[in-house]
Design an enzyme around this catalytic site. Sequence first.
Site, PDB file in Angstrom:
ATOM      1  N   ARG A  50      13.901   4.272  10.656  1.00  0.00           N
ATOM      2  CA  ARG A  50      13.101   4.312   9.419  1.00  0.00           C
ATOM      3  C   ARG A  50      12.917   2.880   8.916  1.00  0.00           C
ATOM      4  O   ARG A  50      11.859   2.510   8.439  1.00  0.00           O
ATOM      5  CB  ARG A  50      13.778   5.174   8.341  1.00  0.00           C
ATOM      6  CG  ARG A  50      13.093   5.035   6.992  1.00  0.00           C
ATOM      7  CD  ARG A  50      13.428   6.121   5.950  1.00  0.00           C
ATOM      8  NE  ARG A  50      14.721   6.714   6.078  1.00  0.00           N
ATOM      9  CZ  ARG A  50      15.875   6.170   5.649  1.00  0.00           C
ATOM     10  NH1 ARG A  50      15.879   5.007   5.020  1.00  0.00           N
ATOM     11  NH2 ARG A  50      17.010   6.795   5.821  1.00  0.00           N
TER      12      ARG A  50
ATOM     13  N   TYR B 199     -11.973   6.445  -4.185  1.00  0.00           N
ATOM     14  CA  TYR B 199     -11.656   7.557  -3.280  1.00  0.00           C
ATOM     15  C   TYR B 199     -11.010   8.712  -4.074  1.00  0.00           C
ATOM     16  O   TYR B 199     -10.112   8.468  -4.901  1.00  0.00           O
ATOM     17  CB  TYR B 199     -10.693   7.032  -2.201  1.00  0.00           C
ATOM     18  CG  TYR B 199     -10.243   8.064  -1.223  1.00  0.00           C
ATOM     19  CD1 TYR B 199     -11.124   8.567  -0.266  1.00  0.00           C
ATOM     20  CD2 TYR B 199      -8.950   8.546  -1.235  1.00  0.00           C
ATOM     21  CE1 TYR B 199     -10.704   9.528   0.640  1.00  0.00           C
ATOM     22  CE2 TYR B 199      -8.524   9.501  -0.330  1.00  0.00           C
ATOM     23  CZ  TYR B 199      -9.412   9.993   0.609  1.00  0.00           C
ATOM     24  OH  TYR B 199      -8.996  10.949   1.497  1.00  0.00           O
TER      25      TYR B 199
HETATM   26  C1  LIG Z   1      -9.286   7.979   3.602  1.00  0.00           C
HETATM   27  C2  LIG Z   1      -9.153   7.008   2.499  1.00  0.00           C
HETATM   28  C3  LIG Z   1      -7.944   6.883   1.797  1.00  0.00           C
HETATM   29  C4  LIG Z   1      -6.756   7.779   2.058  1.00  0.00           C
HETATM   30  O1  LIG Z   1      -6.216   7.591   3.327  1.00  0.00           O
HETATM   31  P1  LIG Z   1      -5.452   8.736   4.174  1.00  0.00           P
HETATM   32  O2  LIG Z   1      -5.121   8.046   5.433  1.00  0.00           O
HETATM   33  O3  LIG Z   1      -6.391   9.882   4.327  1.00  0.00           O
HETATM   34  O4  LIG Z   1      -4.251   9.126   3.358  1.00  0.00           O
HETATM   35  C5  LIG Z   1      -7.874   5.919   0.805  1.00  0.00           C
HETATM   36  N1  LIG Z   1      -8.922   5.119   0.519  1.00  0.00           N
HETATM   37  C6  LIG Z   1     -10.093   5.225   1.165  1.00  0.00           C
HETATM   38  C7  LIG Z   1     -11.227   4.307   0.808  1.00  0.00           C
HETATM   39  C8  LIG Z   1     -10.252   6.162   2.173  1.00  0.00           C
HETATM   40  O5  LIG Z   1     -11.426   6.280   2.790  1.00  0.00           O
END
Ligand SMILES: *Cc1c(COP(=O)(O)O)cnc(C)c1O
Length: 379
Positions: A46, A98
Amino acid sequence: MGFSTLAIHAGQEPDPTTGAVITPIYQTSTYVQEALGQHKGFEYARTQNPTRLALEKNLAALEGGLTAHCFASGMSAIHAVMMLLKAGDHVIVSDNTYGGTYRLCERVMRQFGLDFSYVDTSDIAQVEAAFRPETKLIFLETPTNPVMQIADLEAIGRLTKDRGIRLAMDNTFMSPFFLRPIEWGADLVVHSTTKYLNGHSDSVGGVVVSTLAEDAERIGFLQNAVGAILSPFDSFLVLRGTKTLALRMKQHDANGRMIAGFLAEHPKVRKVYYPGLGDHPQHERAKKLMSGFGGMIAFDLGSLSGARAVLDNVRLCSLAESLGGVETLISHPATMTHASVPAAKREQLGITDGLVRISVGVEDVEDIIADLDQALNRI
Ligand SMILES: *Cc1c(COP(=O)(O)O)cnc(C)c1O
């Protein structure tokens, strides 16, 4: 060294035991110690894993940061940045960030006493007006998802330096190939490695790149203390992905420009959001900050039925969430990626029921255009 050379070599010495050119997947949970307190820098997986470490060095080099720490997802990387703060602190966030970031802030971090203001970070006056004595962080996404607004990174970088607060940037959409936030003043850069960095739609992960020793220390501590680490296999996949990042991004960008141009001319399309188009409100700013415009495009078809007609009739483009893979993905933000944002707020942000988002892949561009054209003509 140039970007592609770094992408292929940074963090990746041939394996010392066998000479393997590619960093192996160290699928182990622990490491033998020669004597009490004597080990090779690896104690428990980890805390440290050689495959993950190679990727972390690679990503730190690509963003021009001090350290990188990889996490199990983009969300866990963003969560780690939020955990640099404490109860009572205030954060300014891009208003069409997002959807998952919005949900993390509002439904998780608020319970721990953080407060958030969402502002149009493409307007510096709104950013300044949102400052409070308790403001400790600006969390910026640029271009924003999905309507592709571009913040004045340079001005915001100066603002945060003057006030002694942190600037964190989610650089998932551009990748360090087109945009290097640290050069414009960001203290922290996050990515969902799930997207362009891995680039092949077969891994979920995230990274935090730090520039300040204090943050690097704390993010490393949190990675181990909370434990949302990226697995050795996923680390291997992302490291494989970054080797071709430059090649892929050039093609995403070339295809993106062609498709944005095609959509802008199409009679069924009301509006196209792409920073590479001359009529984009921050086109000049995008040209200054970024060395390309990438493959993310949103376009408005005026109604849910119009969007549905396109989404139901594409054949080559796949109807799916996510972005940044070699294949073209098409999605409906209002019901998919941004479903967790309240309807009234979506409307205000331009995420209408007719809005469609496309993550342009690296297929032959004529084939993508032909597919979109036949689907658009079903409206
Ligand atoms: C997909 C995305 C995230 C989240 O990432 P995950 O890997 O799905 O947890 C955050 N920010 C942006 C701009 C994204 O496109």
